[in-house]
Design a protein around this motif. Structure first.
Motif, mmCIF file in Angstrom:
data_model
loop_
_atom_site.group_PDB
_atom_site.id
_atom_site.type_symbol
_atom_site.label_atom_id
_atom_site.label_comp_id
_atom_site.label_asym_id
_atom_site.label_seq_id
_atom_site.Cartn_x
_atom_site.Cartn_y
_atom_site.Cartn_z
ATOM 1 N N ALA A 44 60.381 33.148 -26.003
ATOM 2 C CA ALA A 44 61.556 32.596 -26.656
ATOM 3 C C ALA A 44 60.987 31.251 -27.459
ATOM 4 O O ALA A 44 61.211 31.608 -29.016
ATOM 5 N N ARG A 102 65.968 24.134 -17.614
ATOM 6 C CA ARG A 102 66.626 25.520 -16.672
ATOM 7 C C ARG A 102 66.937 25.276 -15.107
ATOM 8 O O ARG A 102 67.913 25.504 -14.745
ATOM 9 N N HIS A 104 69.324 29.688 -24.609
ATOM 10 C CA HIS A 104 69.095 29.808 -23.037
ATOM 11 C C HIS A 104 68.037 30.501 -22.583
ATOM 12 O O HIS A 104 67.967 29.432 -21.174
ATOM 13 N N GLU A 105 67.292 30.380 -23.006
ATOM 14 C CA GLU A 105 66.396 31.106 -22.145
ATOM 15 C C GLU A 105 65.204 29.710 -22.169
ATOM 16 O O GLU A 105 64.137 29.383 -21.377
ATOM 17 N N GLU A 139 59.755 33.705 -19.891
ATOM 18 C CA GLU A 139 61.553 33.802 -20.114
ATOM 19 C C GLU A 139 61.070 32.928 -22.369
ATOM 20 O O GLU A 139 61.396 32.782 -22.684
#
Length: 733
Positions: free
Chosen positions: A694, A518, A376-377, A690
């Motif tokens: 990660a 993202r 996700h990050e 983020e």
């Protein structure tokens, strides 16, 4: 020294500071003082001094004036307020440091970082001699010695000079105690590569030490290890006087300074190791080494491995025999009469145990998948979905190819065919192309030439190279012709056209790719990498079409460029230019807003605001134009700001429209009124933070280092810069 002489010496240092920070005049003070009562000693306002130095164009000269004023007031103590002991102490330490010789010659800036709140002298000179570096360190130590005394003693101004020198020595002997103090400031233990690196960097930046702490570190949480390489404090910058029981203040000898510096430098190693083990429960041991990088050599003075078991048996906040502790740890030290001598360093920060090579494996060629959190990050389910280098497979094959190439065409053809077996399609195509060129004689049997042609010698890239050369030779007609010829095979075949949920995009950095994943990519989209020459070729065609006045053609190619490279500042700025030329000012503004909403480096932000300032000025939005221009000035250097007559004209227009700068609040309000983003946006900063965490925690250091670099460029945070420096360099680079 007699009491009278000492009192006279104490009186020689305070009045200059009163002049620097605007204390009451002697006449006003005399008017309130009863007849016959001696004037009260002045007090040292360190916050005022800090503000004076921060705003001074020559802090060294300002400090020299401070010393001169204190000396003058000491000599004329009967006529006015005598300097306090703290002023006297600071003036003497500054005089020892040679501040009088530095004024007007050394370019420094004085700041108080938020992390430690100590004085820090930033050196602006590109080159600095070793002696001048030591002088800067001594001046900084003098300022911080006074600052630490003022914060620790009940009333440092009312203390005696002996009290201040005694505190100076006690402060140096107690630095290890800060390990526990710094650890208690953290809300939770540091776990994982990113958090541990942040914690260690924060400690280096936050420690309140009498001398500047400079250290480099590496971490391998999986193996429970961290390592520090600490720059030692040279004995030459140690204080020129010390307090000896029974003798009072005495001049320090060379041997005394070496002993004091050796003891302090060993304590730095224990401080950092102790802190690391306190805050990071996954660490089992910390390697420390103390080094000196002199003008012509690198030397190590101690090297030790401090384990959790050993340090947990030590009271870090109590009295500490640091020499005995290092002996118990089996440290490599050459102890001679409690002084350190050069030894062989027991480890390197590039040790495989600290910096495993797998961390730098190419994301583009990885077959690994990511767990849900990092996925996700990073906006990527597979590691290869972070790819930004279209040529990665060819580069890796070239590393193998260069070892197989020889002097004959036959040998080189065999080598090319060998690396193409079972390889990705672009590697096979490159190998067959080079084989054909070797056979027909257009490619020489030179290993370097073959590798270069293999990686970046496609017809598309060569054609775009020729078009670029023509463009910069002021031949736009020839440049457009060559660029169209190079692009035709790809465009005719639809090689990089989006279809069936597959898109083709080009990125300059991993940070660009993460932000695309993202914030830009459509859900479920599969993004593949288009070669950079494809984007550049269409950009050349668009630029040439715009130059000959064909705005429609220019706009069509500019839109394609922006689509292929959605994070490219060059593509967005050119599209905005084409939209403005077509009469669509609203579209140009919208594109610039999109650029600023994704911008994550100072130059892109600066140029974006500069173009927006021009657009706002043309629309009559004076406040928005000024706000954008101020933001551009804060990000760009002078050479970029004056790179063009239009910008020079804008500077004159904005300058004549307003007599003063807008406050940050006014800038934000002016932008909001016109719907212009304040870059970097909070969303971009959050994504970069983020993604940095990660990538580093997942061991993807190629992407992690690049994204962290972008994060540092937008946040300008000293702790994050420390994390960036801790990310070990790519092996072999």
């Amino acid at each position: 020294m007699s009491d009278n002489e000492r009192d006279e010496q104490h009186g020689r240092l305070g009045r200059l500071f009163a002049a620097l920070v605007g204390t009451e005049t002697g006449e006003a003070a005399d008017a309130e003082r009863p007849v016959g009562m001696p004037p009260a000693p002045s007090r040292l306002d360190l916050d005022g001094l800090s503000r004076t130095l921060a705003s001074s164009p020559d802090p060294m000269r300002a400090l020299s004036r401070f010393v001169s004023d204190v000396r003058r007031r000491t000599a004329q103590a009967e006529a006015g307020a005598a300097p306090s002991a703290l002023e006297t102490y600071l003036a003497e330490r500054l005089e020892e440091a040679g501040v009088a010789d530095a004024g007007g010659r050394l370019s420094v800036r004085v700041v108080r970082p938020r992390t430690s709140d100590l004085f820090y002298l930033r050196i602006d000179d590109e080159e600095l001699s070793w002696s001048d570096k030591l002088r800067v360190m001594r001046v900084e130590a003098a300022l911080n010695g006074a600052l630490l005394a003022a914060s620790a003693l009940e009333d440092a101004d009312d203390a005696s000079l002996e009290d201040l020198v005694r505190f100076e020595a006690r402060c140096a002997r107690s630095v290890v105690a800060q390990a526990a103090h710094l650890a208690r400031r953290r809300e939770s233990p540091a776990r994982g590569e990113w958090d541990v690196r942040c914690a260690l960097s924060e400690a280096i930046e936050s420690a309140r030490l009498p001398y500047r702490l400079t250290a480099r570190f590496r971490v391998n949480v999986a193996l429970g290890r961290a390592a520090f390489e600490i720059d030692l404090v040279p004995p030459r910058i140690w204080a020129a006087t010390t307090l000896v029981d029974g003798l009072g203040l005495v001049a320090t000898t060379t041997e005394m300074r070496r002993r004091a510096a050796s003891d302090y430098n060993l304590r730095l190693g224990v401080l950092l190791a102790g802190y690391a083990l306190l805050v990071a429960p996954e660490l089992r041991e910390v390697w420390v080494s103390g080094v000196v990088d002199g003008p012509a050599s690198h030397a190590c003075y101690y090297s030790a491995r401090l384990t959790r078991e050993l340090l947990e048996s030590v009271d870090l906040e109590g009295p500490l025999d640091v020499w005995a502790l290092m002996r118990e740890a089996g440290a490599t030290i050459d102890e001679q009469n409690l002084t350190l001598a050069p030894v062989r360093q027991g480890f390197s920060l590039n040790d495989e145990l600290l910096c495993p090579a797998w961390r730098w494996e190419s994301a583009e060629l990885s077959t690994k998948t990511l767990s849900p959190g990092p996925a996700h990050e990073l906006g990527a389910r597979r590691v290869r979905d972070l790819g930004a280098d279209e040529s990665a497979a060819r580069r890796r094959a070239a590393d193998e190819l260069v070892r197989l190439l020889g002097d004959t065409t036959e040998q080189n053809v065999r080598a090319l065919l060998s690396v193409s077996e079972g390889a990705p399609e672009d590697v096979r195509e490159a190998a067959l192309r080079c084989v054909g060129e070797l056979i027909d004689g257009t490619l020489a049997d030179d290993p370097l030439a073959i590798c270069e042609a293999f990686v970046s010698g496609s017809e598309l890239e060569r054609g775009v190279d020729e078009a670029r050369a023509a463009f910069f030779s002021h031949d736009p007609e020839g440049a457009e012709r060559l660029a169209r010829r190079a692009l035709a095979p790809c465009d005719d075949a639809g090689s990089y056209a989006d279809k069936d949920g597959i898109t083709w995009r080009s990125f300059d950095t991993y940070a660009d790719r993460v932000l695309f994943n993202r914030l830009v990519a459509a859900p479920g989209e599969e993004c593949r990498l288009a070669p950079a020459p494809y984007f550049e070729g269409h950009l050349l065609v668009s630029s040439c079409a715009l130059a000959r006045g064909d705005v429609g053609e220019a706009l069509a190619h500019a839109r394609l460029c922006r689509e292929v490279a959605p994070l490219s500042a060059q593509a967005s700025l050119h599209l905005a230019q084409c939209l403005e030329a077509s009469g669509d000012a609203a579209g140009a503004k919208e594109e610039l807003c999109r650029l600023l909403s994704l911008a994550h480096d100072p130059q892109t932000i600066g140029v974006g605001y500069l173009r927006m300032a021009q657009l706002q000025w043309q629309e009559g939005n004076v406040l928005a134009a000024q706000a954008c221009y101020q933001l551009a000035c804060s990000r760009l250097g002078a050479p970029l700001l004056v790179a063009g007559l239009a910008v020079i004209a804008l500077i004159g227009q904005v300058g004549s429209a307003s007599d003063s700068s807008l406050t940050p609040e006014q800038v934000e309000q002016a932008l909001r009124a016109e719907g212009i983003p304040l870059a970097p946006t909070e969303e971009v900063s959050t994504v970069l933070m983020e993604a940095s965490r990660a990538a580093v925690d997942a061991g993807l250091f190629g992407a992690g280092c690049d994204v962290t670099h972008s994060l540092c460029s937008v946040l300008r945070d000293d702790v994050l810069f420390g994390v960036l420096r801790s990310l070990d360099g790519e092996p072999g680079r």
